[in-house]
Design an enzyme around this catalytic site. Structure first.
Site, PDB file in Angstrom:
ATOM      1  N   ASP A  35       3.329  39.544  57.978  1.00 43.54           N
ATOM      2  CA  ASP A  35       1.956  39.422  58.495  1.00 43.54           C
ATOM      3  C   ASP A  35       1.155  38.417  57.674  1.00 43.54           C
ATOM      4  O   ASP A  35       0.368  37.641  58.225  1.00 43.54           O
ATOM      5  CB  ASP A  35       1.241  40.776  58.490  1.00 43.54           C
ATOM      6  CG  ASP A  35       1.396  41.487  59.838  1.00 43.54           C
ATOM      7  OD1 ASP A  35       2.357  41.149  60.561  1.00 43.54           O
ATOM      8  OD2 ASP A  35       0.568  42.360  60.152  1.00 43.54           O
ATOM      9  N   ASP A  42       5.825  41.338  44.504  1.00 47.09           N
ATOM     10  CA  ASP A  42       4.440  40.994  44.138  1.00 47.09           C
ATOM     11  C   ASP A  42       4.303  39.492  43.915  1.00 47.09           C
ATOM     12  O   ASP A  42       3.344  38.858  44.365  1.00 47.09           O
ATOM     13  CB  ASP A  42       3.960  41.803  42.908  1.00 47.09           C
ATOM     14  CG  ASP A  42       5.030  41.951  41.837  1.00 47.09           C
ATOM     15  OD1 ASP A  42       6.204  41.601  42.095  1.00 47.09           O
ATOM     16  OD2 ASP A  42       4.703  42.418  40.731  1.00 47.09           O
ATOM     17  N   TYR A  95      10.448  53.562  55.798  1.00 45.29           N
ATOM     18  CA  TYR A  95       9.817  53.990  57.048  1.00 45.29           C
ATOM     19  C   TYR A  95      10.650  55.036  57.781  1.00 45.29           C
ATOM     20  O   TYR A  95      10.152  55.734  58.658  1.00 45.29           O
ATOM     21  CB  TYR A  95       9.587  52.789  57.985  1.00 45.29           C
ATOM     22  CG  TYR A  95       8.500  51.833  57.535  1.00 45.29           C
ATOM     23  CD1 TYR A  95       7.763  52.067  56.379  1.00 45.29           C
ATOM     24  CD2 TYR A  95       8.205  50.706  58.274  1.00 45.29           C
ATOM     25  CE1 TYR A  95       6.778  51.188  55.964  1.00 45.29           C
ATOM     26  CE2 TYR A  95       7.209  49.813  57.874  1.00 45.29           C
ATOM     27  CZ  TYR A  95       6.514  50.061  56.715  1.00 45.29           C
ATOM     28  OH  TYR A  95       5.529  49.179  56.316  1.00 45.29           O
ATOM     29  N   ASP A 129       7.331  43.982  56.447  1.00 48.49           N
ATOM     30  CA  ASP A 129       6.181  44.263  57.296  1.00 48.49           C
ATOM     31  C   ASP A 129       4.949  43.540  56.742  1.00 48.49           C
ATOM     32  O   ASP A 129       4.226  42.822  57.455  1.00 48.49           O
ATOM     33  CB  ASP A 129       5.966  45.790  57.294  1.00 48.49           C
ATOM     34  CG  ASP A 129       4.962  46.254  58.315  1.00 48.49           C
ATOM     35  OD1 ASP A 129       4.472  45.416  59.097  1.00 48.49           O
ATOM     36  OD2 ASP A 129       4.657  47.466  58.336  1.00 48.49           O
ATOM     37  N   LYS A 152      12.103  44.711  44.522  1.00 47.98           N
ATOM     38  CA  LYS A 152      11.314  45.213  43.389  1.00 47.98           C
ATOM     39  C   LYS A 152      12.321  45.825  42.419  1.00 47.98           C
ATOM     40  O   LYS A 152      12.251  47.017  42.073  1.00 47.98           O
ATOM     41  CB  LYS A 152      10.279  46.227  43.919  1.00 47.98           C
ATOM     42  CG  LYS A 152       9.217  46.642  42.922  1.00 47.98           C
ATOM     43  CD  LYS A 152       8.194  45.578  42.622  1.00 47.98           C
ATOM     44  CE  LYS A 152       7.246  46.060  41.529  1.00 47.98           C
ATOM     45  NZ  LYS A 152       6.407  44.973  40.984  1.00 47.98           N
TER      46      LYS A 152
END
Ligand code: NAD
Length: 360
Positions: free
Chosen positions: A252, A224, A141, A248, A192
């Site tokens: 959620d 994943d 980000y 992020d 990852k």
């Protein structure tokens, strides 16, 4: 020792929910002799209306000077047409970057009394208690270079850069290992590493750090699989640590396991443990001013503030217990109300928590 707390109510339901959290803070102050000194300041849309900008200098100075910040929420349709640079949300981002709040703690707790509110089966989520530790000021980000460029063949190409320096990984690792040490002693690092070099380094550093935390069991999981496990068997997790983008998304998803956004607190911490505490939800303009807002996420954020920054764990425990007592009594704001419950407004819910606290 006096604890200086800055309260930023913000916009929409912000002032309503923060008023209830302040009542609860006052009650624990009296009960535990905490010596809280609370001051209030403007941020977001209300600051734009009063001063022309979402983060007035007086607010930023007060935020730098205080020990901890409790925030309601910012934003609303009134300010949606403004230029991006002076939108209410910029006030929050300005606080996070100026105070270097890199460590985001997002608990996902499902009180057994609310198990029916989740979209998953009650037996899968009842009693869920996960803490997601998300790196908040680095990763893809913020990585440079970034942008949209035109290639030689005239086609546009968007690009971002996923970077983490070793020091950034170590400081979020420290937050996560210490949180795991203070909870169930299990930390799952999510990456990852089968595809992204930056997360190969992330994994190496977490492994190195684990030598300093022999009381914490470290495991690793690809993002994943972590997403799948969160909805398959979420109770396997204690603390999860991950980078900005994965955090992020996963936080959620974890939040929704609990069914109601009105119940979820959060913390954003700097290197010294100073923090800004806020509910995970926004300013809910659709219900602002109607007494329908659930104040519990903000009240639980105040409890986190007492635990993680002000080192007043007993007071934090007392607030969380009082919330549980009130849920046991069947009191519910409309967002969590089901058949057989007693629907109450924002203020009644706050009063009930205060009363459970003082009688507990
Ligand atoms: P929201 O979280 O404000 O609302 C989403 C839905 O959840 C709405 O139906 C709302 O009524 C409900 N809800 C939220 N909090 C609740 C509570 N405590 N009790 C009961 N119901 C609750 O998200 P949104 O509608 O996407 O955004 C509204 C505004 O909030 C926007 O201006 C947005 O930019 C801002 N926002 C601010 C923050 C923040 O301050 N940290 C975070 C997210 C969104």
């Amino acid at each position: 020792m006096t604890h200086n707390v800055l309260v930023l109510a913000g916009d929409g339901i912000g002032p309503e929910i923060v008023a209830e959290a302040q009542k609860v803070l006052h009650a624990v102050d009296v009960k535990f002799g905490l010596d809280l000194k609370i001051t209030n300041a403007l941020v977001g849309g209300s600051a734009i209306d009063a001063t022309g900008g979402p983060l007035p200098e007086a607010t930023l100075n007060a935020a730098k000077a205080c020990d901890a910040i409790l925030l309601g929420a910012v934003g609303g349709p009134k300010w949606d047409g403004l230029d991006m640079a002076i939108r209410p949300e910029k006030g929050l981002l300005g606080l996070r970057s100026n105070l270097k709040l890199f460590g985001n703690l997002r608990p996902a707790i499902l009180y057994p009394q609310l198990a029916d509110a989740s979209s998953l089966k009650p037996e899968v989520v009842s009693g869920l208690d996960i803490l997601i530790v998300r790196e908040l000021t680095g990763g893809i980000y913020f990585g440079q270079p970034r942008g949209v460029r035109v290639l030689e063949n005239g086609e546009r190409q968007g690009y971002n850069t996923y970077v983490y320096a070793e020091s950034e990984i170590r400081r979020i690792g420290k937050v996560a290992f210490e949180a795991a040490r203070a909870r169930g002693g299990r930390l799952c690092s999510v990456d990852k590493a089968n595809v992204l070099e930056v997360t190969v380094l992330w994994r190496e550093i977490m492994d190195e750090m684990s030598a300093d935390y022999p009381d914490v069991t470290l495991s690793h999981m690809y993002v994943d699989n972590a997403a799948m496990q969160l909805v398959r068997a979420p109770k396997q997790f204690d603390v999860m640590v991950t980078g900005n983008m994965f955090g992020d998304i996963l936080s959620d998803a974890a939040a929704m396991l609990t069914g109601s956004i009105g119940m979820l607190p959060s913390a954003s911490l700097d290197e010294a443990g100073k923090g800004m505490y806020e509910p995970c939800h926004g300013s809910a303009p659709d219900i602002a001013g109607q007494g329908k807002a659930n104040p519990l996420a903000t009240i639980l954020s105040a409890a986190m503030m007492l635990r993680y920054t002000l080192n007043e764990g007993a007071a934090a425990d007392a607030i969380e217990k009082a919330v549980s007592v009130v849920l046991d009594q069947g009191l519910r704001t409309p967002d969590i109300c089901a058949a057989g419950n007693q629907e109450v407004d924002t203020k009644t819910m706050g009063d009930a928590v205060v009363s459970a606290l003082l009688n507990g």
